[in-house]
Design a protein around this motif. Structure first.
Motif, PDB file in Angstrom:
ATOM      1  N   ILE A 107      39.922  44.857  43.056  1.00 33.70           N
ATOM      2  CA  ILE A 107      40.683  43.425  42.757  1.00 33.70           C
ATOM      3  C   ILE A 107      39.232  42.919  41.337  1.00 33.70           C
ATOM      4  O   ILE A 107      38.412  42.602  42.629  1.00 33.70           O
ATOM      5  N   ASP A 108      39.713  42.727  40.189  1.00 32.90           N
ATOM      6  CA  ASP A 108      38.630  42.757  39.511  1.00 32.90           C
ATOM      7  C   ASP A 108      37.673  41.146  39.654  1.00 32.90           C
ATOM      8  O   ASP A 108      39.809  40.020  38.869  1.00 32.90           O
ATOM      9  N   PRO A 109      36.467  41.683  39.849  1.00 30.20           N
ATOM     10  CA  PRO A 109      36.165  39.451  40.005  1.00 30.20           C
ATOM     11  C   PRO A 109      36.854  38.832  38.639  1.00 30.20           C
ATOM     12  O   PRO A 109      36.268  37.882  38.609  1.00 30.20           O
ATOM     13  N   LYS A 110      36.237  39.490  37.745  1.00 34.00           N
ATOM     14  CA  LYS A 110      36.491  38.476  36.003  1.00 34.00           C
ATOM     15  C   LYS A 110      38.412  37.850  36.141  1.00 34.00           C
ATOM     16  O   LYS A 110      37.864  37.019  34.882  1.00 34.00           O
ATOM     17  N   LEU A 111      39.253  38.254  37.366  1.00 35.41           N
ATOM     18  CA  LEU A 111      40.166  38.112  36.791  1.00 35.41           C
ATOM     19  C   LEU A 111      40.433  36.604  37.540  1.00 35.41           C
ATOM     20  O   LEU A 111      39.654  35.787  37.949  1.00 35.41           O
ATOM     21  N   LYS A 112      41.482  36.413  36.907  1.00 38.04           N
ATOM     22  CA  LYS A 112      41.951  34.566  36.996  1.00 38.04           C
ATOM     23  C   LYS A 112      42.874  34.536  38.239  1.00 38.04           C
ATOM     24  O   LYS A 112      43.285  35.629  38.138  1.00 38.04           O
ATOM     25  N   VAL A 113      42.277  33.427  39.373  1.00 44.48           N
ATOM     26  CA  VAL A 113      43.580  33.439  40.474  1.00 44.48           C
ATOM     27  C   VAL A 113      44.818  33.869  40.115  1.00 44.48           C
ATOM     28  O   VAL A 113      45.741  34.024  40.733  1.00 44.48           O
ATOM     29  N   SER A 114      45.409  33.099  38.993  1.00 44.16           N
ATOM     30  CA  SER A 114      46.506  32.473  38.271  1.00 44.16           C
ATOM     31  C   SER A 114      47.495  33.892  38.154  1.00 44.16           C
ATOM     32  O   SER A 114      48.274  34.714  38.144  1.00 44.16           O
ATOM     33  N   GLU A 115      46.468  35.106  37.941  1.00 44.29           N
ATOM     34  CA  GLU A 115      46.580  36.286  36.946  1.00 44.29           C
ATOM     35  C   GLU A 115      46.757  37.133  38.220  1.00 44.29           C
ATOM     36  O   GLU A 115      47.578  38.766  38.383  1.00 44.29           O
TER      37      GLU A 115
END
Lengths: 262, 247
Positions: A107-115
């Motif tokens: 899980i990429d920490p830069k991703l938004k939770v909505s993504e």
């Protein structure tokens, strides 16, 4: 660790939890099972203080963490911001553990939770909850929506918590995973505790009985010629065909059964 | 949690901040055009503009910076928006967390008391800072333009804008706690604002007209005390409900 005695909770005229009692000891995995609307989530929420019981006693000795049924994090935050939030409000939160768990699940920490997909959101929430160093982990359907590999990994993580002296209280619909990790179980139906005890004891306490007449037990199946009951071993009548019951059959018979008390 | 609350507020607060500053700049620019209103008065049907208070005398007074800022900024544009700003800031504070089921994340980790006071205080501080800044905004502009503005009047408007705004913030926060969706506290608060303003037209019920209190800038002691006590009562009641509510 946790003692619940005579817990009752109603919503208006609907009784959600009706006199449920159970105890969870240290280093124990305790699973609550039951069909939808059985009162599992309400029981957990009462234990956590999110809902006020109408009556009963709840004694929780130690700290807890909670994974809710709906794995809703703040959609506008990035995963790393969510980690930061847990660092500020979490209970004895271990940031490195959370980051390493997120990395493990890709899980990429830069991703938004909505993504995040449903499964990734669950794994993110689980990574955060399990990075809190607490005495009791209360997990509502922790593996729902996960692929088999991730599910197996999560179950191993739950099991390994007990090696560190932690306890786990969780709910699930997946009986095979309960059999894999739970020490003791509680089966709820319509707000009531129907059966509880050590999994092996529960399995040893019931047998399937094939009979042509009605018996004192939970009716599992009805064929043209026979009735198949789940009956306590000490109540099996003589002269009937007896078979071992799987955990799935025990659960199905109790949940679908035509009586409530064995 | 404070950081999260302030982050949640960022968009709404910035929108209002830009709206306020933009309106004030527009007002400052428009001041030079007040003379053309006199010409309009001459061409418009007799008595029509007077009916809306646009008399020759009023237009002449608008040429005075102190009168212009007092009536057009505090008594109209900013004053009208303050209760609405308070409602927009407060309506989702608890209701959105309940609607999105994220309230469980907070309450499983923080005490109800902490969640309540953080949710109540952080946006209130942001609201108050913006309100104070907007009320005081004309002071440096006045100095820059080498005009004069009565500081006592500004002080009075500061009181009415804060007291009136905080009252509506508390009312909306109360409905936000009661509701499980975001729309309801917004609609109820706006309806209540409209209803009390209308009822406040009746002389005996004039204390209900919070718009008049905010825009008039005359904080009489009984009315101010009444609004402060009402706000405190609503906060106390909100706290009691929040402590007992099922989530």
């Amino acid at each position: 660790m946790l003692t619940v005695r005579g817990l009752k909770k109603s919503y208006g005229s609907k009784v959600a939890v009706d006199g449920v009692s159970f105890e969870i000891g240290k280093s124990e995995v305790f699973a609550i099972l039951g069909p939808n609307g059985a009162g599992k989530t309400t029981t957990l929420k009462c234990v956590l203080g999110l809902r006020r019981p109408d009556s009963g006693e709840i004694k929780l000795a130690g700290s807890f963490s909670y994974l809710p049924e709906e794995k809703n994090l703040y959609p506008y935050l990035r995963v790393k911001d969510t980690v930061d939030l847990f660092e500020r409000i979490g209970k004895n939160f271990k940031r490195e553990k959370a980051i390493s768990s997120l990395e493990k699940y890709g899980i990429d920490p830069k991703l938004k939770v909505s993504e995040l997909s449903h499964g990734m959101k669950t794994l993110t929430y689980l990574s955060l909850v399990l990075a809190e160093d607490v005495d009791l982990y209360v997990l509502d359907e922790p593996t729902w929506g996960l692929d088999p590999l991730a599910r197996s990994d999560v179950l191993n993580a739950l099991r390994s918590l007990t090696y560190e002296g932690k306890s786990v209280l969780y709910t699930s619909h997946i009986l095979s995973e309960v059999e894999k990790v739970a020490d003791r179980i509680l089966i709820m139906k319509a707000g009531k505790a129907i059966i509880q005890g050590y999994l092996d004891d529960v399995k040893a306490s019931y047998k399937l009985v094939v009979s042509e007449r009605e018996l004192d037990g939970y009716l599992l199946k009805r064929t043209k010629k026979e009735l198949i009951y789940l009956v306590r071993v000490d109540r099996i009548p003589e002269g009937v065909e007896v078979r071992d019951a799987s955990f799935e059959e025990i659960f199905e018979a109790i949940v679908r059964g035509e009586r409530d008390v064995a | 949690m404070w950081r999260k609350e302030l982050k949640d507020l960022r968009t709404r607060t910035l929108v209002f901040l830009f709206l306020f500053v933009g309106t004030f700049i527009f007002l400052v620019v428009m001041k030079d055009y007040t003379r053309s209103l006199s010409e309009l008065l001459e061409t418009a049907p007799k008595g029509l503009l007077e009916r809306f208070g646009m008399t020759e005398e009023f237009i002449e007074k608008l040429g005075d910076w102190n009168f212009y800022v007092t009536t057009q900024w505090y008594g109209k544009n900013l004053g009208q928006f303050i209760p609405l700003f308070a409602i927009i800031v407060a309506f989702p504070l608890v209701a959105r967390e309940v609607e999105n089921q994220t309230i469980e994340l907070l309450l499983a980790r923080l005490s109800r008391k902490t969640v309540f006071f953080t949710k109540f205080s952080a946006p209130l501080i942001a609201f108050s800072i913006v309100t104070v800044a907007m009320v005081l905004l004309p002071l440096p502009v006045t100095a820059f333009l080498k005009e004069t503005l009565d500081a006592g009047t500004v002080g009075k408007y500061l009181v009415t804008h804060l007291v009136g705004g905080i009252l509506w913030y508390c009312v909306t926060f109360f409905f936000s706690i009661l509701s499980s969706d975001q729309v309801r506290p917004l609609i109820i608060s706006l309806a209540l604002l409209g209803g009390t303003t209308t009822l406040g037209i009746v002389r005996r019920l004039s204390f209900l007209n919070t718009f008049a209190y905010v825009m008039k800038g005359d904080p009489t002691f009984p009315q101010t005390l009444g609004y402060v006590l009402m706000s405190a009562l609503i906060v106390g009641l909100s706290y009691r409900i929040f402590l007992e509510k099922d989530f």
